[in-house]
Write an enzyme that holds these catalytic residues in place. Structure first.
Site, PDB file in Angstrom:
ATOM      1  N   GLU A  42       0.864  -1.187   0.000  1.00 31.58           N
ATOM      2  CA  GLU A  42       0.000   0.000   0.000  1.00 31.58           C
ATOM      3  C   GLU A  42       0.899   1.235   0.000  1.00 31.58           C
ATOM      4  OE1 GLU A  42      -2.272   0.682   3.630  1.00 31.58           O
ATOM      5  OE2 GLU A  42      -3.792   1.802   2.532  1.00 31.58           O
ATOM      6  N   LYS A 111      -9.665   1.624  -2.566  1.00 32.66           N
ATOM      7  CA  LYS A 111      -9.955   1.160  -1.196  1.00 32.66           C
ATOM      8  C   LYS A 111     -11.404   1.487  -0.835  1.00 32.66           C
ATOM      9  CE  LYS A 111      -7.510   1.454   3.246  1.00 32.66           C
ATOM     10  NZ  LYS A 111      -6.365   2.171   3.852  1.00 32.66           N
ATOM     11  N   CYS A 152      -5.605  -3.009   2.648  1.00 34.78           N
ATOM     12  CA  CYS A 152      -5.379  -2.800   4.081  1.00 34.78           C
ATOM     13  C   CYS A 152      -6.660  -2.925   4.921  1.00 34.78           C
ATOM     14  CB  CYS A 152      -4.676  -1.469   4.291  1.00 34.78           C
ATOM     15  SG  CYS A 152      -3.741  -1.458   5.834  1.00 34.78           S
TER      16      CYS A 152
END
Ligand SMILES: O=C(O)CCC(=O)C(=O)O
Length: 268
Positions: A42, A111, A152
């Site tokens: 990331e 995301k 994440c």
């Protein structure tokens, strides 16, 4: 069938050009060891932090994405390009570009679940102050193996992983930058949990830890198999992990413990 994958835990600093050169160098190292699919961490072109995203953000396609596209083509590898801050119009996203081994951008994952937490005295982070959220899950194929992608904090949401599993995923990949508080407590456990819930391989790639940076990444990139075993795990520093995913072992887990056929959705 075996899929050899590379997980790149790279040092990320404040110079974008150096970060990109480093990513290209480490992709080659993974490819030289036979990896067919390589994952970057990331936020690999920028320090991680809401104060950095606007400055480092780029359109896609843009310089960072084309640099990684070229590396995919030159090394003949598929690449899950961690994430970069993406700019589209007035919005910023935390976005993963996915390239095939010819360097074609096959999809992007923005995301979905923004990292907004507040653990008093430990860590407060609010991505939603500057980022917009993605609105879809993202799956792609490498040699007919379906791979689901999250970034994440997305790993904390079992429904996203389950959607990928229902649609045929065998591997779940989460570029991520956990921190010293939640990384120590949850990073490995969440990967094992998603691997066992879904009987999938789970892989992560983190930035290397830099105690001079404003955000201290946990590191410990890893791959977990469908039995919940950790196949490989980095320490905190820069490291390239290369590991074979034995897809036959996954089929065996699914056959021996057939939970996907035993669900009782009417009860829950
Ligand atoms: O879920 C966590 O504890 C960390 C998540 C994170 O660091 C992120 O989403 O970037």
């Amino acid at each position: 069938m075996v899929l050899r994958v590379g997980l790149i835990q790279m040092a990320v600093g404040s110079c974008k050009k150096t970060n990109l050169q480093n990513a290209v160098k480490l992709i080659k190292q993974a490819s030289d060891q036979g990896a067919k699919l390589v994952t970057l961490p990331e936020c690999f072109n920028s320090p991680y932090g809401t104060q950095f995203f606007a400055e480092y953000a780029e359109n896609i396609p843009g310089n960072s994405s084309s640099t990684i596209a070229n590396a995919a083509k030159e090394n003949n590898v598929h690449i899950i390009a961690g994430s970069i801050p993406e700019r589209e119009g007035d919005n910023l996203y935390n976005t993963c570009c996915i390239f095939d081994n010819k360097g074609e951008l096959i999809d992007t994952h923005r995301k979905v679940h923004l990292f907004d937490i507040d653990i008093p005295g430990k860590i407060t982070f609010k991505e939603s102050e500057v980022l917009s959220a993605g609105t879809k899950g993202t799956m792609f194929d490498v040699d007919s193996v379906k791979i689901g992608v999250g970034i994440c904090y997305d790993i904390r949401f079992p429904e996203l992983a389950w959607k990928y599993r229902r649609e045929g995923a065998k591997v779940l990949v989460y570029p991520g930058a956990f921190n010293l508080t939640t990384g120590a407590a949850h990073w490995a456990k969440l990967q094992i949990a998603r691997a066992l819930d879904n009987q999938c391989f789970v892989m992560t790639a983190s930035p290397a830890r830099d105690m001079n940076a404003t955000y201290h990444a946990w590191g410990h990139s890893m791959a977990v198999n469908s039995w919940g075993e950790i196949l490989c795990e980095a320490d905190a520093g820069e490291e390239v992990l290369v590991v074979d995913l034995d897809l036959d072992s996954l089929e065996e887990t699914r056959k021996n413990i057939p939970i996907s056929k035993q669900r009782m959705p009417e009860c829950y």
